[in-house]
Design a protein around this motif. Structure first.
Motif, PDB file in Angstrom:
ATOM      1  N   VAL A  37      -1.545 -12.203  -4.114  1.00 39.41           N
ATOM      2  CA  VAL A  37      -1.631 -11.185  -4.192  1.00 39.41           C
ATOM      3  C   VAL A  37      -1.422 -10.381  -2.869  1.00 39.41           C
ATOM      4  O   VAL A  37      -3.214 -11.056  -2.155  1.00 39.41           O
ATOM      5  N   ILE A  38      -0.601  -9.996  -2.372  1.00 40.34           N
ATOM      6  CA  ILE A  38      -1.554  -8.963  -0.737  1.00 40.34           C
ATOM      7  C   ILE A  38      -1.097  -8.015  -0.840  1.00 40.34           C
ATOM      8  O   ILE A  38      -0.635  -7.161  -1.374  1.00 40.34           O
ATOM      9  N   ARG A  39      -2.401  -7.003  -0.137  1.00 35.80           N
ATOM     10  CA  ARG A  39      -2.392  -5.703  -0.461  1.00 35.80           C
ATOM     11  C   ARG A  39      -0.781  -4.831   0.946  1.00 35.80           C
ATOM     12  O   ARG A  39      -1.306  -5.593   1.647  1.00 35.80           O
ATOM     13  N   ILE A  40      -0.910  -4.024   0.339  1.00 36.59           N
ATOM     14  CA  ILE A  40      -0.452  -3.224   1.600  1.00 36.59           C
ATOM     15  C   ILE A  40      -0.917  -1.529   1.266  1.00 36.59           C
ATOM     16  O   ILE A  40      -0.868  -1.066   0.631  1.00 36.59           O
ATOM     17  N   GLN A  44       2.270  -1.202   4.967  1.00 39.27           N
ATOM     18  CA  GLN A  44       1.830  -2.374   6.003  1.00 39.27           C
ATOM     19  C   GLN A  44       0.394  -3.394   5.172  1.00 39.27           C
ATOM     20  O   GLN A  44       0.017  -3.479   4.196  1.00 39.27           O
ATOM     21  N   TYR A  45       1.096  -4.660   5.678  1.00 38.46           N
ATOM     22  CA  TYR A  45       0.013  -5.396   4.766  1.00 38.46           C
ATOM     23  C   TYR A  45      -0.653  -5.364   5.855  1.00 38.46           C
ATOM     24  O   TYR A  45      -1.370  -5.777   6.172  1.00 38.46           O
ATOM     25  N   TYR A  46      -1.579  -6.294   4.810  1.00 36.15           N
ATOM     26  CA  TYR A  46      -3.350  -5.808   5.525  1.00 36.15           C
ATOM     27  C   TYR A  46      -3.918  -7.630   5.133  1.00 36.15           C
ATOM     28  O   TYR A  46      -3.841  -8.205   3.623  1.00 36.15           O
ATOM     29  N   LEU A  47      -3.994  -8.745   6.250  1.00 36.31           N
ATOM     30  CA  LEU A  47      -4.794  -9.836   5.848  1.00 36.31           C
ATOM     31  C   LEU A  47      -3.112 -10.257   5.266  1.00 36.31           C
ATOM     32  O   LEU A  47      -4.010 -11.580   4.571  1.00 36.31           O
ATOM     33  N   ILE A  48      -2.204 -10.446   5.989  1.00 34.68           N
ATOM     34  CA  ILE A  48      -1.070 -10.992   5.322  1.00 34.68           C
ATOM     35  C   ILE A  48      -1.506 -12.693   6.147  1.00 34.68           C
ATOM     36  O   ILE A  48      -1.122 -13.693   5.495  1.00 34.68           O
ATOM     37  N   ASP A  87       6.487   1.490   2.118  1.00 35.81           N
ATOM     38  CA  ASP A  87       6.096   3.306   3.029  1.00 35.81           C
ATOM     39  C   ASP A  87       4.397   3.918   2.289  1.00 35.81           C
ATOM     40  O   ASP A  87       4.091   4.531   2.610  1.00 35.81           O
ATOM     41  N   GLN A  88       4.172   3.311   1.004  1.00 33.73           N
ATOM     42  CA  GLN A  88       2.740   3.630   0.646  1.00 33.73           C
ATOM     43  C   GLN A  88       1.830   2.612   0.414  1.00 33.73           C
ATOM     44  O   GLN A  88       2.328   1.192   0.669  1.00 33.73           O
ATOM     45  N   ASP A  89       1.084   2.681  -0.197  1.00 32.71           N
ATOM     46  CA  ASP A  89      -0.034   2.047  -0.907  1.00 32.71           C
ATOM     47  C   ASP A  89       0.499   1.257  -2.288  1.00 32.71           C
ATOM     48  O   ASP A  89       0.960   1.192  -3.001  1.00 32.71           O
ATOM     49  N   ALA A  90       0.617  -0.438  -1.579  1.00 31.27           N
ATOM     50  CA  ALA A  90       1.532  -1.219  -2.549  1.00 31.27           C
ATOM     51  C   ALA A  90       0.632  -2.366  -2.963  1.00 31.27           C
ATOM     52  O   ALA A  90      -0.299  -3.050  -2.362  1.00 31.27           O
ATOM     53  N   LYS A  91       1.144  -3.846  -3.765  1.00 32.78           N
ATOM     54  CA  LYS A  91       0.472  -5.219  -3.316  1.00 32.78           C
ATOM     55  C   LYS A  91       2.299  -5.812  -3.675  1.00 32.78           C
ATOM     56  O   LYS A  91       3.062  -5.872  -4.382  1.00 32.78           O
ATOM     57  N   GLN A 120       5.480  -3.954  -5.693  1.00 34.83           N
ATOM     58  CA  GLN A 120       4.255  -3.070  -6.794  1.00 34.83           C
ATOM     59  C   GLN A 120       3.700  -2.217  -6.129  1.00 34.83           C
ATOM     60  O   GLN A 120       2.691  -2.064  -5.517  1.00 34.83           O
ATOM     61  N   GLU A 121       4.325  -0.738  -6.269  1.00 35.01           N
ATOM     62  CA  GLU A 121       3.486   0.832  -6.071  1.00 35.01           C
ATOM     63  C   GLU A 121       1.781   0.321  -6.503  1.00 35.01           C
ATOM     64  O   GLU A 121       1.388  -0.603  -7.779  1.00 35.01           O
ATOM     65  N   MET A 122       1.215   0.215  -5.273  1.00 32.67           N
ATOM     66  CA  MET A 122      -0.521   0.739  -6.389  1.00 32.67           C
ATOM     67  C   MET A 122      -1.654   1.049  -5.243  1.00 32.67           C
ATOM     68  O   MET A 122      -1.319   1.025  -4.243  1.00 32.67           O
ATOM     69  N   PRO A 123      -1.847   2.762  -5.375  1.00 28.59           N
ATOM     70  CA  PRO A 123      -2.289   3.551  -5.284  1.00 28.59           C
ATOM     71  C   PRO A 123      -3.946   3.096  -4.610  1.00 28.59           C
ATOM     72  O   PRO A 123      -4.444   2.683  -6.053  1.00 28.59           O
ATOM     73  N   ARG A 124      -4.944   3.094  -4.419  1.00 25.76           N
ATOM     74  CA  ARG A 124      -5.910   2.845  -3.994  1.00 25.76           C
ATOM     75  C   ARG A 124      -7.338   3.463  -5.854  1.00 25.76           C
ATOM     76  O   ARG A 124      -7.114   5.194  -6.072  1.00 25.76           O
ATOM     77  N   LYS A 125      -8.304   2.883  -5.797  1.00 24.65           N
ATOM     78  CA  LYS A 125      -8.998   3.079  -7.826  1.00 24.65           C
ATOM     79  C   LYS A 125     -10.026   4.050  -6.702  1.00 24.65           C
ATOM     80  O   LYS A 125     -10.813   3.518  -6.816  1.00 24.65           O
ATOM     81  N   VAL A 126      -9.513   5.112  -6.835  1.00 23.38           N
ATOM     82  CA  VAL A 126     -10.547   5.900  -5.416  1.00 23.38           C
ATOM     83  C   VAL A 126     -11.810   6.183  -5.531  1.00 23.38           C
ATOM     84  O   VAL A 126     -12.932   6.589  -5.850  1.00 23.38           O
TER      85      VAL A 126
END
Length: 300
Positions: A37-40, A44-48, A87-91, A120-126
């Motif tokens: 599971v890769i965070r976006i 943009q990928y984070y820690l790809i 272009d949004q927060d996703a995974k 899959q779109e994934m907003p931050r758990k603010v």
């Protein structure tokens, strides 16, 4: 030996050629596969790099040959975002299995691996990141090779469901009272400014965010000690937090009936959250901290 044409399913009897999923898929029948599971953030990928490296390690550990080289995997994952105009927060969820073949415990010969990945779109758990979460504890009954990110997740699923039914965010797992990790996260305890977490043995998943938390902790001047702590230590903890690609650096404010520290996210956790936001290039407009806190220096 051939399989007869008609199968019994939840939809009644169907011809095997009309079934909506591949019933002789080894990931489905044996859990014979691995995943990532890769965070976006902001498209943009984070820690790809860390995720792709771990994917190849996991595949090698269970003797599955990846259909792509590492370079091809990076290219195809980039193309996946472009194809979906992300272009949004996703995974991204990526799954690799040993392939489709007649059911037999032994590996099939000359069968190509099956791989798929989706966005899959994934907003931050603010709210949770700002306020902290509650957790429960559960015995760790998983197998001894948790460092492999395999599809065999039933014990994790059962622990997470127990937490959900009790209104908690996560289940913290333990073996003989020694905390290993969460059902889908790594777990940390903070005492006197020192961060403790289970060593990176075969009994835990070596989280990609966990590796970044270690690096960020050292940058901030917080000692990071890989030593297992016990359930009894939780009552004396100043802070606790968990980490994962979807939970980020998540404060834990309650474990079972024990309030952790003051019952609020602590200063070490908050500084790590700020360092994480900077490391992931999250803009200030999307920071979990109020505007005044955004300008606060991140230091030990």
């Amino acid at each position: 030996m051939s399989i007869k044409p008609y199968l019994l399913t939840d939809q009644g009897f169907v011809n095997r050629d009309e079934l909506r999923y591949p019933f002789e898929e080894r990931g489905l029948q044996f859990g014979d596969g691995v995943y990532e599971v890769i965070r976006i953030y902001g498209g943009q990928y984070y820690l790809i790099k860390e995720h792709v490296e771990r994917l190849f390690r996991s595949a090698k550990a269970i003797k599955i040959k990846m259909p792509f080289s590492k370079e091809e995997t990076y290219e195809k994952l980039d193309e996946l975002l472009k194809q979906n105009n992300v272009d949004q927060d996703a995974k991204v969820y990526l799954q690799l299995t040993r392939g489709s073949a007649p059911r037999d415990h032994a590996f099939p010969k000359d069968v190509p691996a099956n791989l798929y990945a989706y966005v899959q779109e994934m907003p931050r758990k603010v709210d949770a990141l700002q306020q902290g979460v509650t957790t429960i504890t559960q015995p760790d009954v998983r197998w001894d090779y948790c460092y492999i990110k395999s599809l065999n997740l039933l014990p994790n699923v059962m622990a997470k469901q127990e937490a959900t039914e009790k209104g908690a965010f996560e289940a913290i797992l333990h073996r003989n009272k020694k905390v290993t990790e969460g059902s889908s996260s790594n777990v940390y305890l903070v005492k006197d400014g020192i961060i403790y977490t289970h060593p990176a043995t075969e009994n835990i998943l070596h989280g990609c965010v966990r590796m970044r938390v270690e690096a960020l902790s050292r940058q901030l001047g917080f000692p990071f000690i890989q030593a297992a702590f016990s359930l009894d230590d939780i009552a004396e903890a100043d802070e606790m937090f968990i980490s994962s690609s979807t939970a980020e650096v998540m404060p834990v404010v309650k474990v079972d009936n024990i309030t952790v520290g003051t019952g609020n996210p602590g200063p070490v956790t908050q500084q790590l959250q700020q360092a994480y936001e900077k490391d992931a290039s999250i803009p200030k407009s999307k920071s979990i901290f109020p505007e005044a806190a955004e300008e606060r220096p991140v230091s030990g």
